[in-house]
Design an enzyme around this catalytic site. Sequence first.
Site, PDB file in Angstrom:
ATOM      1  N   LYS A  13      48.084  14.817 -38.175  1.00 36.97           N
ATOM      2  CA  LYS A  13      47.120  14.376 -37.163  1.00 36.97           C
ATOM      3  C   LYS A  13      46.112  13.403 -37.773  1.00 36.97           C
ATOM      4  O   LYS A  13      45.914  12.302 -37.265  1.00 36.97           O
ATOM      5  CB  LYS A  13      46.366  15.575 -36.562  1.00 36.97           C
ATOM      6  CG  LYS A  13      47.252  16.583 -35.862  1.00 36.97           C
ATOM      7  CD  LYS A  13      46.449  17.713 -35.229  1.00 36.97           C
ATOM      8  CE  LYS A  13      45.736  18.599 -36.240  1.00 36.97           C
ATOM      9  NZ  LYS A  13      46.635  19.406 -37.079  1.00 36.97           N
ATOM     10  N   ARG A  88      41.658  23.088 -29.422  1.00 37.92           N
ATOM     11  CA  ARG A  88      42.592  23.975 -30.109  1.00 37.92           C
ATOM     12  C   ARG A  88      42.684  25.331 -29.434  1.00 37.92           C
ATOM     13  O   ARG A  88      43.484  26.165 -29.868  1.00 37.92           O
ATOM     14  CB  ARG A  88      42.126  24.197 -31.559  1.00 37.92           C
ATOM     15  CG  ARG A  88      42.729  23.228 -32.578  1.00 37.92           C
ATOM     16  CD  ARG A  88      41.988  23.409 -33.898  1.00 37.92           C
ATOM     17  NE  ARG A  88      42.784  23.158 -35.059  1.00 37.92           N
ATOM     18  CZ  ARG A  88      42.662  22.069 -35.825  1.00 37.92           C
ATOM     19  NH1 ARG A  88      41.826  21.108 -35.526  1.00 37.92           N
ATOM     20  NH2 ARG A  88      43.398  21.935 -36.903  1.00 37.92           N
ATOM     21  N   ARG A 127      48.983  18.391 -50.678  1.00 37.64           N
ATOM     22  CA  ARG A 127      47.604  17.925 -50.461  1.00 37.64           C
ATOM     23  C   ARG A 127      46.628  18.743 -51.308  1.00 37.64           C
ATOM     24  O   ARG A 127      45.617  18.212 -51.776  1.00 37.64           O
ATOM     25  CB  ARG A 127      47.238  18.038 -48.972  1.00 37.64           C
ATOM     26  CG  ARG A 127      45.842  17.504 -48.663  1.00 37.64           C
ATOM     27  CD  ARG A 127      45.571  17.397 -47.183  1.00 37.64           C
ATOM     28  NE  ARG A 127      45.449  18.703 -46.548  1.00 37.64           N
ATOM     29  CZ  ARG A 127      45.302  18.883 -45.247  1.00 37.64           C
ATOM     30  NH1 ARG A 127      45.283  17.849 -44.423  1.00 37.64           N
ATOM     31  NH2 ARG A 127      45.184  20.090 -44.737  1.00 37.64           N
ATOM     32  N   ARG A 133      41.604  20.718 -51.167  1.00 37.12           N
ATOM     33  CA  ARG A 133      40.937  21.353 -50.030  1.00 37.12           C
ATOM     34  C   ARG A 133      41.013  22.868 -50.141  1.00 37.12           C
ATOM     35  O   ARG A 133      42.060  23.428 -50.432  1.00 37.12           O
ATOM     36  CB  ARG A 133      41.592  20.880 -48.724  1.00 37.12           C
ATOM     37  CG  ARG A 133      40.714  19.911 -47.972  1.00 37.12           C
ATOM     38  CD  ARG A 133      41.395  19.358 -46.774  1.00 37.12           C
ATOM     39  NE  ARG A 133      41.686  20.356 -45.747  1.00 37.12           N
ATOM     40  CZ  ARG A 133      42.088  20.040 -44.524  1.00 37.12           C
ATOM     41  NH1 ARG A 133      42.238  18.759 -44.198  1.00 37.12           N
ATOM     42  NH2 ARG A 133      42.346  20.971 -43.650  1.00 37.12           N
ATOM     43  N   ARG A 144      46.750  29.817 -41.119  1.00 40.19           N
ATOM     44  CA  ARG A 144      46.461  28.711 -40.187  1.00 40.19           C
ATOM     45  C   ARG A 144      47.645  28.485 -39.250  1.00 40.19           C
ATOM     46  O   ARG A 144      47.455  28.172 -38.065  1.00 40.19           O
ATOM     47  CB  ARG A 144      46.123  27.436 -40.965  1.00 40.19           C
ATOM     48  CG  ARG A 144      44.728  27.490 -41.579  1.00 40.19           C
ATOM     49  CD  ARG A 144      44.559  26.529 -42.739  1.00 40.19           C
ATOM     50  NE  ARG A 144      44.719  25.145 -42.389  1.00 40.19           N
ATOM     51  CZ  ARG A 144      45.042  24.191 -43.265  1.00 40.19           C
ATOM     52  NH1 ARG A 144      45.226  24.500 -44.542  1.00 40.19           N
ATOM     53  NH2 ARG A 144      45.152  22.949 -42.878  1.00 40.19           N
TER      54      ARG A 144
HETATM   55  P1  B4P Z   1      46.978  15.585 -42.311  1.00 39.94           P
HETATM   56  O1  B4P Z   1      47.123  14.349 -41.506  1.00 39.94           O
HETATM   57  O2  B4P Z   1      45.784  15.706 -43.172  1.00 39.94           O
HETATM   58  O3  B4P Z   1      47.092  16.899 -41.441  1.00 39.94           O
HETATM   59  P2  B4P Z   1      46.261  17.426 -40.230  1.00 39.94           P
HETATM   60  O4  B4P Z   1      47.326  17.780 -39.214  1.00 39.94           O
HETATM   61  O5  B4P Z   1      45.192  16.484 -39.787  1.00 39.94           O
HETATM   62  O6  B4P Z   1      45.521  18.668 -40.882  1.00 39.94           O
HETATM   63  P3  B4P Z   1      44.882  20.030 -40.529  1.00 39.94           P
HETATM   64  O7  B4P Z   1      45.339  20.551 -39.189  1.00 39.94           O
HETATM   65  O8  B4P Z   1      45.186  20.842 -41.712  1.00 39.94           O
HETATM   66  O9  B4P Z   1      43.340  19.904 -40.552  1.00 39.94           O
HETATM   67  P4  B4P Z   1      42.058  19.743 -39.663  1.00 39.94           P
HETATM   68  O10 B4P Z   1      41.209  18.902 -40.506  1.00 39.94           O
HETATM   69  O11 B4P Z   1      42.350  19.251 -38.277  1.00 39.94           O
HETATM   70  O12 B4P Z   1      48.315  15.702 -43.166  1.00 39.94           O
HETATM   71  C1  B4P Z   1      48.510  16.771 -44.052  1.00 39.94           C
HETATM   72  C2  B4P Z   1      49.146  16.257 -45.341  1.00 39.94           C
HETATM   73  O13 B4P Z   1      50.454  15.741 -45.075  1.00 39.94           O
HETATM   74  C3  B4P Z   1      48.359  15.110 -45.995  1.00 39.94           C
HETATM   75  O14 B4P Z   1      48.329  15.326 -47.372  1.00 39.94           O
HETATM   76  C4  B4P Z   1      49.162  13.867 -45.652  1.00 39.94           C
HETATM   77  O15 B4P Z   1      49.072  12.892 -46.655  1.00 39.94           O
HETATM   78  C5  B4P Z   1      50.581  14.415 -45.566  1.00 39.94           C
HETATM   79  N1  B4P Z   1      51.403  13.706 -44.594  1.00 39.94           N
HETATM   80  C6  B4P Z   1      51.012  13.268 -43.366  1.00 39.94           C
HETATM   81  N2  B4P Z   1      52.047  12.660 -42.734  1.00 39.94           N
HETATM   82  C7  B4P Z   1      53.130  12.745 -43.602  1.00 39.94           C
HETATM   83  C8  B4P Z   1      54.500  12.321 -43.523  1.00 39.94           C
HETATM   84  N3  B4P Z   1      54.990  11.690 -42.440  1.00 39.94           N
HETATM   85  N4  B4P Z   1      55.287  12.595 -44.578  1.00 39.94           N
HETATM   86  C9  B4P Z   1      54.828  13.231 -45.669  1.00 39.94           C
HETATM   87  N5  B4P Z   1      53.541  13.652 -45.821  1.00 39.94           N
HETATM   88  C10 B4P Z   1      52.701  13.409 -44.766  1.00 39.94           C
HETATM   89  O16 B4P Z   1      41.441  21.231 -39.506  1.00 39.94           O
HETATM   90  C11 B4P Z   1      40.944  21.985 -40.592  1.00 39.94           C
HETATM   91  C12 B4P Z   1      40.203  23.246 -40.118  1.00 39.94           C
HETATM   92  O17 B4P Z   1      39.008  22.887 -39.351  1.00 39.94           O
HETATM   93  C13 B4P Z   1      40.929  24.195 -39.164  1.00 39.94           C
HETATM   94  O18 B4P Z   1      41.807  25.078 -39.848  1.00 39.94           O
HETATM   95  C14 B4P Z   1      39.729  24.943 -38.499  1.00 39.94           C
HETATM   96  O19 B4P Z   1      39.204  25.955 -39.322  1.00 39.94           O
HETATM   97  C15 B4P Z   1      38.701  23.848 -38.344  1.00 39.94           C
HETATM   98  N6  B4P Z   1      38.774  23.213 -37.029  1.00 39.94           N
HETATM   99  C16 B4P Z   1      39.111  21.913 -36.809  1.00 39.94           C
HETATM  100  N7  B4P Z   1      39.113  21.651 -35.492  1.00 39.94           N
HETATM  101  C17 B4P Z   1      38.778  22.817 -34.856  1.00 39.94           C
HETATM  102  C18 B4P Z   1      38.652  23.181 -33.489  1.00 39.94           C
HETATM  103  N8  B4P Z   1      38.858  22.313 -32.478  1.00 39.94           N
HETATM  104  N9  B4P Z   1      38.293  24.451 -33.179  1.00 39.94           N
HETATM  105  C19 B4P Z   1      38.061  25.345 -34.154  1.00 39.94           C
HETATM  106  N10 B4P Z   1      38.187  25.060 -35.484  1.00 39.94           N
HETATM  107  C20 B4P Z   1      38.551  23.814 -35.833  1.00 39.94           C
END
Ligand code: B4P
Length: 191
Positions: A13, A88, A127, A133, A144
């Site tokens: 994302k 979420r 990551r 992290r 998660r």
């Molecule tokens: P990211 O792009 O970082 O993954 P994400 O889906 O954004 O991450 P996540 O869901 O963990 O975190 P968020 O910050 O939203 O990609 C992950 C990894 O994969 C990276 O290292 C990237 O380089 C790699 N990658 C990406 N695409 C790739 C591909 N095509 N091939 C290979 N590698 C690839 O949330 C973190 C926390 O915040 C939650 O757990 C919660 O506690 C809180 N939170 C956030 N929003 C909330 C909400 N609305 N309500 C309640 N809590 C919330």
Amino acid sequence: MRLILMGPPGAGKGTQARFVAEHFGIPAISTGDIFRANVSQGTPLGVEAKRFMDAGEYVPDEVTNLMVRNRIDEADASPGFLLDGYPRTLAQVTELDGMIGFTGHQLDAVVVLTVDPEELVQRLLQRAQTDGRADDTEDVIRRRQEVYAEQTEPLIGVYRERGILVEVDGMGEVDEVTTRIFDALDVVPQS
Ligand code: B4P
């Protein structure tokens, strides 16, 4: 454009949000990034959010909703926005409907990235090595994933029923996924 980017932890994302937001000239609003910025600055919001994030749990809805409401009210978000990681929970969906409805606009599309569960764990462990992290340990990653399945997956059905769900294969290279998202969104009418 008013867009949501959804998907399990590690689906990409945050990675894709930057490209999509730039493409449409709108801000990417990541609740995870806002929480992490507050954690690193040691704000009261950060102190509260940290204990939930470190355990792999969601930050309480009332905290998250208020934060998003304030961010959406900023001037740069008036032409549109991309929400990365919000809503979420079903309660967050209701809250967001109210926020957008109040402005007389509507959601244009909800993009869901789908990725194999084992690939997700591998990406996040990778990551952990590069970004360090606190929530990227294997136990917390598994938690998660459970929380996502329990609380966030049901949202997919809600948006599918509304006819605005766009499912995109998140497997493969980053730029391949970006192209798939652009192709899928190019046929969505902009409000
Ligand atoms: P990211 O792009 O970082 O993954 P994400 O889906 O954004 O991450 P996540 O869901 O963990 O975190 P968020 O910050 O939203 O990609 C992950 C990894 O994969 C990276 O290292 C990237 O380089 C790699 N990658 C990406 N695409 C790739 C591909 N095509 N091939 C290979 N590698 C690839 O949330 C973190 C926390 O915040 C939650 O757990 C919660 O506690 C809180 N939170 C956030 N929003 C909330 C909400 N609305 N309500 C309640 N809590 C919330």
